[in-house]
Write a protein that holds these residues in place. Structure first.
Motif, PDB file in Angstrom:
ATOM      1  N   PRO A   1       6.125  -0.894 -14.590  1.00 32.61           N
ATOM      2  CA  PRO A   1       5.701  -2.054 -15.373  1.00 32.61           C
ATOM      3  C   PRO A   1       4.289  -1.858 -15.919  1.00 32.61           C
ATOM      4  CG  PRO A   1       6.587  -2.741 -13.253  1.00 32.61           C
ATOM      5  CD  PRO A   1       6.449  -1.252 -13.218  1.00 32.61           C
ATOM      6  N   GLY A   2       4.092  -2.316 -17.130  1.00 32.02           N
ATOM      7  CA  GLY A   2       2.785  -2.197 -17.748  1.00 32.02           C
ATOM      8  C   GLY A   2       2.799  -2.770 -19.154  1.00 32.02           C
ATOM      9  N   PHE A   3       1.790  -2.395 -19.914  1.00 32.40           N
ATOM     10  CA  PHE A   3       1.609  -2.947 -21.251  1.00 32.40           C
ATOM     11  C   PHE A   3       2.827  -2.731 -22.141  1.00 32.40           C
ATOM     12  CE2 PHE A   3       0.432  -2.376 -25.695  1.00 32.40           C
ATOM     13  CZ  PHE A   3      -0.141  -3.602 -25.966  1.00 32.40           C
ATOM     14  N   TRP A   4       3.337  -1.491 -22.196  1.00 33.44           N
ATOM     15  CA  TRP A   4       4.422  -1.199 -23.139  1.00 33.44           C
ATOM     16  C   TRP A   4       5.718  -1.895 -22.759  1.00 33.44           C
ATOM     17  CZ3 TRP A   4       3.095  -0.029 -27.653  1.00 33.44           C
ATOM     18  CH2 TRP A   4       1.936   0.709 -27.884  1.00 33.44           C
ATOM     19  N   GLN A   5       5.985  -2.035 -21.482  1.00 31.79           N
ATOM     20  CA  GLN A   5       7.181  -2.757 -21.061  1.00 31.79           C
ATOM     21  C   GLN A   5       7.081  -4.223 -21.484  1.00 31.79           C
ATOM     22  OE1 GLN A   5       7.916  -3.340 -16.834  1.00 31.79           O
ATOM     23  NE2 GLN A   5      10.064  -2.817 -17.151  1.00 31.79           N
ATOM     24  N   VAL A   6       5.908  -4.818 -21.329  1.00 34.12           N
ATOM     25  CA  VAL A   6       5.701  -6.203 -21.729  1.00 34.12           C
ATOM     26  C   VAL A   6       5.757  -6.330 -23.253  1.00 34.12           C
ATOM     27  CG1 VAL A   6       4.043  -8.114 -21.723  1.00 34.12           C
ATOM     28  CG2 VAL A   6       4.408  -6.785 -19.656  1.00 34.12           C
ATOM     29  N   ALA A   7       5.187  -5.360 -23.975  1.00 29.43           N
ATOM     30  CA  ALA A   7       5.199  -5.402 -25.441  1.00 29.43           C
ATOM     31  C   ALA A   7       6.628  -5.336 -25.982  1.00 29.43           C
ATOM     32  CB  ALA A   7       4.359  -4.258 -26.005  1.00 29.43           C
ATOM     33  N   ILE A   8       7.440  -4.451 -25.427  1.00 27.11           N
ATOM     34  CA  ILE A   8       8.834  -4.347 -25.866  1.00 27.11           C
ATOM     35  C   ILE A   8       9.593  -5.619 -25.520  1.00 27.11           C
ATOM     36  CG2 ILE A   8      11.015  -3.138 -25.429  1.00 27.11           C
ATOM     37  CD1 ILE A   8       9.345  -0.548 -25.266  1.00 27.11           C
ATOM     38  N   ALA A   9       9.361  -6.142 -24.324  1.00 25.72           N
ATOM     39  CA  ALA A   9      10.030  -7.388 -23.933  1.00 25.72           C
ATOM     40  C   ALA A   9       9.607  -8.545 -24.834  1.00 25.72           C
ATOM     41  CB  ALA A   9       9.716  -7.712 -22.469  1.00 25.72           C
ATOM     42  N   LEU A  10       8.352  -8.576 -25.233  1.00 27.21           N
ATOM     43  CA  LEU A  10       7.867  -9.627 -26.128  1.00 27.21           C
ATOM     44  C   LEU A  10       8.555  -9.538 -27.487  1.00 27.21           C
ATOM     45  CD1 LEU A  10       5.897 -11.954 -26.643  1.00 27.21           C
ATOM     46  CD2 LEU A  10       4.185 -10.238 -27.256  1.00 27.21           C
ATOM     47  N   ALA A  11       8.626  -8.338 -28.050  1.00 24.37           N
ATOM     48  CA  ALA A  11       9.301  -8.162 -29.335  1.00 24.37           C
ATOM     49  C   ALA A  11      10.785  -8.528 -29.224  1.00 24.37           C
ATOM     50  CB  ALA A  11       9.142  -6.725 -29.824  1.00 24.37           C
ATOM     51  N   SER A  12      11.415  -8.128 -28.146  1.00 20.71           N
ATOM     52  CA  SER A  12      12.834  -8.433 -27.953  1.00 20.71           C
ATOM     53  C   SER A  12      13.072  -9.917 -27.702  1.00 20.71           C
ATOM     54  CB  SER A  12      13.400  -7.605 -26.800  1.00 20.71           C
ATOM     55  OG  SER A  12      13.375  -6.236 -27.130  1.00 20.71           O
ATOM     56  N   THR A  13      12.125 -10.584 -27.062  1.00 21.39           N
ATOM     57  CA  THR A  13      12.240 -12.031 -26.844  1.00 21.39           C
ATOM     58  C   THR A  13      12.186 -12.774 -28.175  1.00 21.39           C
ATOM     59  OG1 THR A  13      11.296 -11.845 -24.644  1.00 21.39           O
ATOM     60  CG2 THR A  13      11.217 -14.013 -25.671  1.00 21.39           C
ATOM     61  N   LEU A  14      11.335 -12.313 -29.074  1.00 27.03           N
ATOM     62  CA  LEU A  14      11.304 -12.913 -30.409  1.00 27.03           C
ATOM     63  C   LEU A  14      12.610 -12.641 -31.161  1.00 27.03           C
ATOM     64  CD1 LEU A  14       7.593 -12.204 -31.296  1.00 27.03           C
ATOM     65  CD2 LEU A  14       8.643 -14.445 -30.960  1.00 27.03           C
ATOM     66  N   CYS A  15      13.220 -11.488 -30.910  1.00 26.04           N
ATOM     67  CA  CYS A  15      14.542 -11.202 -31.477  1.00 26.04           C
ATOM     68  C   CYS A  15      15.587 -12.148 -30.892  1.00 26.04           C
ATOM     69  CB  CYS A  15      14.942  -9.747 -31.211  1.00 26.04           C
ATOM     70  SG  CYS A  15      13.973  -8.538 -32.128  1.00 26.04           S
ATOM     71  N   ALA A  16      15.471 -12.451 -29.600  1.00 28.07           N
ATOM     72  CA  ALA A  16      16.409 -13.388 -28.961  1.00 28.07           C
ATOM     73  C   ALA A  16      16.290 -14.765 -29.590  1.00 28.07           C
ATOM     74  CB  ALA A  16      16.142 -13.463 -27.453  1.00 28.07           C
ATOM     75  N   TYR A  17      15.074 -15.194 -29.839  1.00 25.39           N
ATOM     76  CA  TYR A  17      14.880 -16.490 -30.484  1.00 25.39           C
ATOM     77  C   TYR A  17      15.435 -16.473 -31.907  1.00 25.39           C
ATOM     78  CZ  TYR A  17      12.862 -20.704 -32.335  1.00 25.39           C
ATOM     79  OH  TYR A  17      12.709 -21.921 -32.936  1.00 25.39           O
TER      80      TYR A  17
END
Length: 194
Positions: A131-147
């Motif tokens: 876990p780290g910055f890039w995992q959170v960054a990808i999850a953030l981008a994917s969460t916006l895709c989910a929305y």
């Protein structure tokens, strides 16, 4: 989880500020790109020659959203969900970026999508191990895709309701609520990881 908290405690204040600025920048760019793409296809019908663009975008958004949803539920291995969500979300972002840089040339936009799938998949797989910055960054981008997919499906649900397609509207409505639920769970997961 404890290792992640300990690691965060050792960050210098300037490192925390830089990481936060990086995540906010990624979120703003992702929101702009995904909403621009979504609003360009949301009113298309199956008879439109550009309908395949709507289906392609829906496919990428669905992959990113499903992967981050499963990641937030901790059902699938993090490397697998990272690979899929990274490939789909970065593929969308580079599709949009290459398309904008080349005045919407479909060939270059496709090259951008393919490049994004490879780069995002590799980055997601790599970041899934720790876990780290890039995992959170990808999850953030994917969460916006989910929305975004929830918003698109919600719009199509209302269209199906207005034309009397009840069974279709029930199915699309159920998917809308699923992706909204995954969006909420993913935001909580991102908050916990950050």
């Amino acid at each position: 989880m404890n290792q992640n908290r300990e690691h965060r405690l050792h960050l210098q204040p300037w490192q925390k500020v830089l990481r936060t600025i990086g995540l906010v920048s990624i979120a703003l760019f992702t929101f702009h790109a995904v909403s621009s793409l979504l609003f360009s296809v949301i009113d298309l019908s199956p008879s439109n020659p550009k309908w395949t663009l709507a289906l392609t975008l829906a496919g990428f958004l669905t992959l990113a959203a499903t992967a981050v949803g499963l990641q937030s539920m901790r059902i699938a291995p993090p490397r697998l969900t990272g690979l899929v969500s990274g490939a789909a979300s970065v593929g969308i972002l580079l599709f949009y970026s290459f398309g904008q840089m080349t005045e919407k040339d479909p060939t270059w936009a496709t090259v951008g999508a393919c490049t994004g799938v490879v780069l995002g998949g590799c980055l997601g797989f790599w970041s899934g191990r720790k876990p780290g910055f890039w995992q959170v960054a990808i999850a953030l981008a994917s969460t916006l895709c989910a929305y975004a997919i929830a918003f698109g499906l919600g719009t199509w649900t209302l269209a199906a309701l207005s034309t009397g397609h009840w069974l279709l509207s029930i199915g699309l409505g159920a998917l809308t609520f699923l992706y909204l639920w995954w969006t909420r769970r993913s935001i909580s997961w991102i908050y916990d990881q950050w």
